[in-house]
Design a protein around this motif. Structure first.
Motif, short mmCIF file in Angstrom:
data_model
loop_
_atom_site.label_atom_id
_atom_site.label_comp_id
_atom_site.label_asym_id
_atom_site.label_seq_id
_atom_site.Cartn_x
_atom_site.Cartn_y
_atom_site.Cartn_z
N ASP A 50 0.84 -1.19 0.00
CA ASP A 50 0.00 0.00 0.00
C ASP A 50 0.88 1.25 0.00
OD1 ASP A 50 -2.31 -1.58 0.25
OD2 ASP A 50 -2.02 -1.69 2.42
N ARG A 51 0.52 2.20 -0.84
CA ARG A 51 1.22 3.48 -0.86
C ARG A 51 0.21 4.59 -0.59
NH1 ARG A 51 6.40 3.03 -2.87
NH2 ARG A 51 6.78 1.17 -4.09
N ASP A 52 0.57 5.45 0.34
CA ASP A 52 -0.30 6.57 0.71
C ASP A 52 0.40 7.86 0.30
OD1 ASP A 52 -2.12 8.29 1.79
OD2 ASP A 52 -1.59 7.88 3.88
N SER A 53 -0.15 8.52 -0.70
CA SER A 53 0.43 9.78 -1.18
C SER A 53 -0.51 10.95 -0.90
CB SER A 53 0.70 9.69 -2.69
OG SER A 53 1.60 8.66 -2.95
N SER A 54 -1.26 10.87 0.16
CA SER A 54 -2.25 11.91 0.45
C SER A 54 -1.58 13.21 0.88
CB SER A 54 -3.22 11.44 1.53
OG SER A 54 -2.51 11.15 2.71
N GLN A 55 -0.39 13.13 1.47
CA GLN A 55 0.30 14.35 1.88
C GLN A 55 1.32 14.74 0.82
OE1 GLN A 55 1.98 13.52 5.68
NE2 GLN A 55 0.00 13.30 6.69
N THR A 59 5.46 10.20 0.84
CA THR A 59 4.80 8.94 0.49
C THR A 59 5.07 7.93 1.59
OG1 THR A 59 5.08 9.37 -1.87
CG2 THR A 59 4.63 7.10 -1.22
N ARG A 62 3.49 0.82 3.00
CA ARG A 62 3.33 -0.29 3.95
C ARG A 62 3.22 -1.57 3.14
NH1 ARG A 62 -0.42 3.47 5.56
NH2 ARG A 62 0.10 4.57 7.45
#
Length: 106
Positions: A50-55, A59, A62
């Motif tokens: 999982d990649r979170d690029s919300s900010q 990045t 997980r």
């Protein structure tokens, strides 16, 4: 002379046939013990990533790994990849003093 060549060719043919049968048996036994979805001992695979690029400019990644470690090994990482590593705990000065009494019994 011709009879010797025939005998040599026959021996080579039997040797190749024996090698082919051995390879077939090895592949058959290997596929019998390692069914689909099973891992070989001492290997790991990444199940989810999982990649979170919300900010912005940040990045967060997980990953979840599934490992089938051999006896005496634990799941860990080597070069940022999941792997089975030796399960020995090394004590040093970096161990927090709060956990030192607990870890000394392991």
């Amino acid at each position: 002379m011709l009879k010797a060549v025939r005998m040599l060719m026959l021996r080579v043919a039997w040797a190749l046939a024996g090698a082919a049968i051995c390879c077939f048996l090895i592949i058959l036994i290997h596929s019998r013990f390692l069914r689909e979805g099973q891992l070989a001992a001492g290997t790991c695979e990444i199940v989810t990533l999982d990649r979170d690029s919300s900010q912005p400019r940040r990045t967060i990644a997980r990953q979840t790994a599934r490992c089938a470690c051999k006896k005496g090994q634990i799941a860990g990482t080597t070069r940022a990849r999941p792997a089975c590593v030796d399960g020995k705990i090394k004590f040093g000065e970096t161990v927090n003093q709060k956990y030192q009494p607990f870890l000394s019994y392991l």
